[in-house]
Design a protein around this motif. Structure first.
Motif, mmCIF file in Angstrom:
data_model
loop_
_atom_site.group_PDB
_atom_site.id
_atom_site.type_symbol
_atom_site.label_atom_id
_atom_site.label_comp_id
_atom_site.label_asym_id
_atom_site.label_seq_id
_atom_site.Cartn_x
_atom_site.Cartn_y
_atom_site.Cartn_z
ATOM 1 N N SER A 33 63.932 60.122 -77.268
ATOM 2 C CA SER A 33 63.707 60.924 -78.469
ATOM 3 C C SER A 33 63.754 62.391 -78.083
ATOM 4 C CB SER A 33 62.347 60.599 -79.097
ATOM 5 O OG SER A 33 62.013 61.565 -80.088
ATOM 6 N N GLU A 34 64.569 63.152 -78.774
ATOM 7 C CA GLU A 34 64.708 64.567 -78.458
ATOM 8 C C GLU A 34 63.440 65.343 -78.771
ATOM 9 O OE1 GLU A 34 68.636 62.707 -79.297
ATOM 10 O OE2 GLU A 34 66.709 62.762 -80.329
ATOM 11 N N VAL A 35 62.530 64.725 -79.513
ATOM 12 C CA VAL A 35 61.221 65.313 -79.796
ATOM 13 C C VAL A 35 60.176 64.428 -79.118
ATOM 14 C CG1 VAL A 35 59.578 66.037 -81.562
ATOM 15 C CG2 VAL A 35 62.032 66.190 -82.007
ATOM 16 N N SER A 36 59.829 64.747 -77.888
ATOM 17 C CA SER A 36 58.838 63.993 -77.132
ATOM 18 C C SER A 36 57.853 64.969 -76.509
ATOM 19 C CB SER A 36 59.505 63.156 -76.035
ATOM 20 O OG SER A 36 60.351 62.175 -76.586
ATOM 21 N N ASP A 37 56.687 64.450 -76.186
ATOM 22 C CA ASP A 37 55.618 65.313 -75.698
ATOM 23 C C ASP A 37 55.865 65.781 -74.273
ATOM 24 O OD1 ASP A 37 53.270 66.686 -75.919
ATOM 25 O OD2 ASP A 37 51.958 64.959 -75.638
ATOM 26 N N LEU A 38 55.424 66.999 -74.002
ATOM 27 C CA LEU A 38 55.370 67.549 -72.662
ATOM 28 C C LEU A 38 56.683 67.435 -71.903
ATOM 29 C CD1 LEU A 38 51.765 66.355 -71.793
ATOM 30 C CD2 LEU A 38 52.477 68.665 -72.354
ATOM 31 N N SER A 39 56.654 66.721 -70.765
ATOM 32 C CA SER A 39 57.775 66.751 -69.832
ATOM 33 C C SER A 39 58.761 65.605 -70.018
ATOM 34 C CB SER A 39 57.241 66.690 -68.392
ATOM 35 O OG SER A 39 56.188 67.597 -68.197
ATOM 36 N N VAL A 40 58.590 64.804 -71.051
ATOM 37 C CA VAL A 40 59.364 63.568 -71.176
ATOM 38 C C VAL A 40 60.869 63.819 -71.245
ATOM 39 C CG1 VAL A 40 59.817 61.561 -72.630
ATOM 40 C CG2 VAL A 40 57.466 62.305 -72.227
ATOM 41 N N VAL A 41 61.311 64.730 -72.102
ATOM 42 C CA VAL A 41 62.745 64.943 -72.299
ATOM 43 C C VAL A 41 63.408 65.515 -71.039
ATOM 44 C CG1 VAL A 41 64.512 66.114 -73.661
ATOM 45 C CG2 VAL A 41 62.496 65.166 -74.796
ATOM 46 N N PRO A 42 62.895 66.604 -70.456
ATOM 47 C CA PRO A 42 63.569 67.116 -69.256
ATOM 48 C C PRO A 42 63.525 66.164 -68.078
ATOM 49 C CG PRO A 42 61.516 68.303 -69.682
ATOM 50 C CD PRO A 42 61.788 67.475 -70.892
ATOM 51 N N ASN A 43 62.446 65.389 -67.941
ATOM 52 C CA ASN A 43 62.393 64.428 -66.853
ATOM 53 C C ASN A 43 63.418 63.318 -67.047
ATOM 54 O OD1 ASN A 43 60.425 65.704 -65.366
ATOM 55 N ND2 ASN A 43 58.738 64.496 -66.175
ATOM 56 N N ILE A 77 48.764 61.155 -69.711
ATOM 57 C CA ILE A 77 49.921 61.948 -69.274
ATOM 58 C C ILE A 77 50.499 61.383 -67.981
ATOM 59 C CG2 ILE A 77 50.546 64.192 -68.278
ATOM 60 C CD1 ILE A 77 48.847 65.477 -70.435
ATOM 61 N N ALA A 78 49.636 60.862 -67.111
ATOM 62 C CA ALA A 78 50.111 60.313 -65.836
ATOM 63 C C ALA A 78 50.989 59.094 -66.033
ATOM 64 C CB ALA A 78 48.918 59.957 -64.950
ATOM 65 N N GLU A 79 50.906 58.466 -67.199
ATOM 66 C CA GLU A 79 51.713 57.271 -67.471
ATOM 67 C C GLU A 79 53.101 57.610 -68.001
ATOM 68 O OE1 GLU A 79 49.360 54.977 -70.141
ATOM 69 O OE2 GLU A 79 47.800 54.548 -68.646
ATOM 70 N N TYR A 80 53.372 58.873 -68.308
ATOM 71 C CA TYR A 80 54.705 59.253 -68.766
ATOM 72 C C TYR A 80 55.714 59.039 -67.640
ATOM 73 C CZ TYR A 80 52.600 61.695 -72.776
ATOM 74 O OH TYR A 80 51.919 62.004 -73.930
ATOM 75 N N GLY A 81 56.797 58.408 -67.959
ATOM 76 C CA GLY A 81 57.831 58.166 -66.957
ATOM 77 C C GLY A 81 57.659 56.791 -66.349
ATOM 78 N N PRO A 82 58.376 55.783 -66.833
ATOM 79 C CA PRO A 82 58.172 54.402 -66.368
ATOM 80 C C PRO A 82 58.469 54.190 -64.896
ATOM 81 C CG PRO A 82 60.179 54.602 -67.689
ATOM 82 C CD PRO A 82 59.434 55.891 -67.850
ATOM 83 N N ALA A 126 54.584 64.471 -65.127
ATOM 84 C CA ALA A 126 54.370 65.212 -66.365
ATOM 85 C C ALA A 126 53.239 66.216 -66.162
ATOM 86 C CB ALA A 126 54.033 64.264 -67.519
ATOM 87 N N TYR A 127 53.358 67.342 -66.820
ATOM 88 C CA TYR A 127 52.426 68.445 -66.620
ATOM 89 C C TYR A 127 51.263 68.378 -67.604
ATOM 90 C CZ TYR A 127 50.784 73.282 -66.173
ATOM 91 O OH TYR A 127 50.030 74.406 -65.973
ATOM 92 N N MET A 128 50.072 68.616 -67.112
ATOM 93 C CA MET A 128 48.905 68.793 -67.969
ATOM 94 C C MET A 128 48.839 70.253 -68.374
ATOM 95 S SD MET A 128 46.138 68.107 -69.582
ATOM 96 C CE MET A 128 45.750 66.413 -69.161
ATOM 97 N N ALA A 129 48.868 70.507 -69.665
ATOM 98 C CA ALA A 129 48.883 71.879 -70.162
ATOM 99 C C ALA A 129 47.732 72.690 -69.571
ATOM 100 C CB ALA A 129 48.817 71.889 -71.690
ATOM 101 N N CYS A 130 48.054 73.894 -69.125
ATOM 102 C CA CYS A 130 47.092 74.875 -68.612
ATOM 103 C C CYS A 130 46.460 74.486 -67.278
ATOM 104 C CB CYS A 130 45.970 75.135 -69.624
ATOM 105 S SG CYS A 130 46.540 75.559 -71.271
ATOM 106 N N ALA A 131 46.980 73.420 -66.655
ATOM 107 C CA ALA A 131 46.338 72.936 -65.441
ATOM 108 C C ALA A 131 46.483 73.901 -64.269
ATOM 109 C CB ALA A 131 46.903 71.568 -65.060
ATOM 110 N N SER A 132 47.647 74.514 -64.122
ATOM 111 C CA SER A 132 47.888 75.339 -62.936
ATOM 112 C C SER A 132 46.835 76.426 -62.779
ATOM 113 C CB SER A 132 49.282 75.978 -63.001
ATOM 114 O OG SER A 132 50.286 75.002 -62.942
ATOM 115 N N LEU A 133 46.635 77.218 -63.823
ATOM 116 C CA LEU A 133 45.705 78.343 -63.698
ATOM 117 C C LEU A 133 44.282 77.867 -63.459
ATOM 118 C CD1 LEU A 133 46.927 80.932 -66.362
ATOM 119 C CD2 LEU A 133 47.846 80.371 -64.109
ATOM 120 N N THR A 134 43.900 76.824 -64.144
ATOM 121 C CA THR A 134 42.527 76.346 -64.018
ATOM 122 C C THR A 134 42.279 75.725 -62.645
ATOM 123 O OG1 THR A 134 42.604 75.836 -66.384
ATOM 124 C CG2 THR A 134 40.721 75.003 -65.141
#
Length: 584
Positions: free
Chosen positions: A411-421, A210-215, A558-566
């Motif tokens: 791609s309009e269908v991308s994982d996690l934070s890719v599209v909004p970023n 996930i940390a590699e998302y966003g060149p 990019a965000y790791m799912a559920c990371a904030s609460l944990t």
């Protein structure tokens, strides 16, 4: 960053006295009930304002698109304060400034529509009631009663410390109250009992992915040493939460870059359990009481000042913890720290206005470089949502998205934070293209035509002109996208075939879309033990920060799912224990 302090202090929330002022009236005002539509957090805040005998007799919020729960105090209190004082010169409700100001703006509009003058209803609410000056002492004082603050409070109190928590909002919870309430799991007894593998090695692997998302994302984040340190405590943390009444429901195995997740009913339910645990441990929680500034002596932080509607508080404590959240609801601060997200749809907690950042910086704390937004996808623009709340239901993923160059860029269908970023980094507005094939969608789109965020035309060329998009490039993109849909292959961005839906007949629509924000990355620099650091990297004695007040080192863009609460709850428990150890 003096500007940061100025921005936050300019927006700090002070609280109104409810004592009556001398009632104003307007001889030119026509009695009756007037319906007005204004904007609070979002467009569509609708009020019925009734005037009788030249005075404001009733203010009623008829409908709104405000954030559920956190805006309720303003909706409940502002009408009463306005009527009681017969004035629009009343202070905003703590933590709900935008909703409060929206209600005030609506009443002003109603006054003008009724033929009155706003200045006739601008008498200040009576502020003559003397604030009681109160001094308190504790081992630990915590600013903020969200997840990070509550877990720290419970942990510290159960380890023998006297703890006071001040919270600007009328209720506890903060961002937690808005959350779905899911935690990720690493080496937990809960996952083990469910027969689900949740190893630390797997979690670190997907976090690296996930940390590699966003060149073009900065390479100094995340800090994997810090993440590893926290993951070692994740299993015990989940058991700790369970021991304190949090009810876990389902264990969901890891899929792709999503971690093993453990669900609860929702974040509000978690907040309720932690509040009960805090009170049972003897923690004193003061709501409607924002922290205002830190107290220092000889370079040490030794307490803080806070204020309620009746008291000015000086709270002395050798340990001060800032858990006031991020800055997502301070628009000026957003523009300064993350201007890429200007105009985005904000779903951050109302109280996240960056006040903790200003307090920390005032005593030498340093804000992290390259702050960013915690995004969960894209949505239509706030202007369109204000015109038609149903606009949020439009499926954006199965359509082509372009910027004003007329070209797709992700791609309009991308994982996690890719599209909004990717959207946030464009130099022009982005639009999703729609046709007229679905009558229900068309009904919604038509409602947005007056919002300035939806454009309509019979041809793609005319649509491009209306939305100020490059016409030649847009036509080429449209034709190429339809060809890709027919072939079932997107050679440009590898969009899945089941989301490649060919366009039909017009009229066509261009719908402006924006990032959907639920939080911020940044805060003040801290070490592994949550000490706030100065510009030289040295701890500021007596001052700590955690949660969204200091979360930059957990993420890249990019965000790791559920990371904030944990992560926040784990760090809170550890901090509470460490404070108790230091006090011995």
């Amino acid at each position: 960053m003096k500007k940061l302090i100025q921005i936050v202090l300019a927006g700090m929330l002070f609280f109104s006295m409810t004592a009556c002022s001398q009632p104003a009236s307007s001889t030119g005002l026509k009695d009756g009930t007037y319906t007005v539509v204004t904007k609070g957090m979002d467009e569509g805040l609708t009020l019925d304002v009734t005037f009788a005998e030249g005075k404001i007799a009733e203010v009623k919020v008829v409908s709104h698109n405000e954030t559920a729960g956190v805006s309720d105090p303003a909706i409940e209190r502002m009408p009463e304060m306005i009527v009681t004082n017969n004035s629009v010169n009343v202070d905003a409700v703590a933590g709900a400034t935008m909703t409060s100001n929206g209600i005030l703006d609506g009443v002003k509009k109603a006054i003008e529509e009724a033929g009155g003058k706003v200045e006739d209803f601008n008498t200040a609410a009576d502020q003559t009631a003397k604030q009681e000056e109160v001094t308190m002492e504790a081992d630990v004082v915590i600013a903020g009663a969200g997840l990070a603050g509550l877990t720290t409070a419970v942990s510290a109190a159960e380890n023998g410390l006297d703890v006071i928590v001040v919270e600007k909002m009328p209720r506890v919870g903060g961002s937690l109250a808005l959350a779905m309430g899911s935690f990720f799991s690493v080496n937990s007894e809960i996952a083990k009992a469910a027969g689900v593998e949740d190893s630390k090695e797997h979690m670190m692997d997907i976090w690296h992915q996930i940390a590699e998302y966003g060149p073009d994302a900065p390479d100094q984040y995340p800090n994997f040493d810090r993440i590893s340190y926290i993951l070692d405590e994740t299993g015990p943390q989940l058991s700790w939460l369970q021991d304190h009444g949090v009810q876990f429901n389902n264990v969901i195995p890891s899929v792709g870059t999503h971690p093993v997740m453990i669900t609860t009913d929702n974040g509000a339910a978690v907040a309720e359990k932690l509040e009960a645990a805090a009170k049972a441990a003897g923690v004193q929680i003061l709501t409607d009481t924002p922290a205002l500034e830190l107290i220092t002596e000889e370079g040490k932080v030794v307490g803080l000042k806070a204020a309620s509607t009746t008291q000015n508080l000086t709270i002395k404590a050798p340990s001060v913890v800032l858990a006031t959240g991020g800055f997502g609801n301070n628009l000026e601060l957003m523009d300064e720290l993350i201007p890429q997200f200007n105009g985005s749809h904000l779903q951050t907690a109302v109280g996240n206005v960056g006040d903790g950042l200003a307090m920390a910086e005032a005593v030498g704390g340093v804000v992290y470089d390259h702050c960013w937004a915690l995004v969960t996808g894209i949505t239509v623009s706030p202007a369109f949502l204000g015109a038609a709340a149903e606009a949020a239901t439009i499926n954006l993923a199965n359509k082509a998205m372009v910027d004003q160059t007329g070209k797709r860029y992700v791609s309009e269908v991308s994982d996690l934070s890719v599209v909004p970023n990717a959207l946030a980094k464009r130099e022009s507005k982005s639009f999703v293209l729609c046709d007229s094939s679905d009558p229900e969608t068309v009904k919604i789109l038509e409602q947005g035509l007056t919002s300035g965020a939806v454009f309509k035309a019979d041809t793609i060329e005319e649509l491009a002109k209306a939305a100020e998009i490059d016409a030649v490039a847009l036509q080429e993109t449209f034709d190429r996208y339809n060809a890709s849909a027919a072939a079932g292959v997107d050679e440009e961005f590898e969009k899945p075939a089941d989301s490649l839906i060919a366009y039909g007949e017009g009229p066509y629509y261009a719908v402006q879309c924006v990032a959907d924000i639920i939080g911020t990355y940044g805060g003040v620099k801290t070490d592994f033990d949550s000490h706030v650091l100065d510009k030289d990297g040295n701890p500021i004695e007596g001052l700590y920060a955690l949660g969204e007040m200091s979360n930059r080192e957990y993420y890249n863009e990019a965000y790791m799912a559920c990371a904030s609460l944990t992560m926040y709850s784990t760090v809170g428990r550890l901090l509470g224990q460490n404070l108790a150890t230091q006090a011995k």
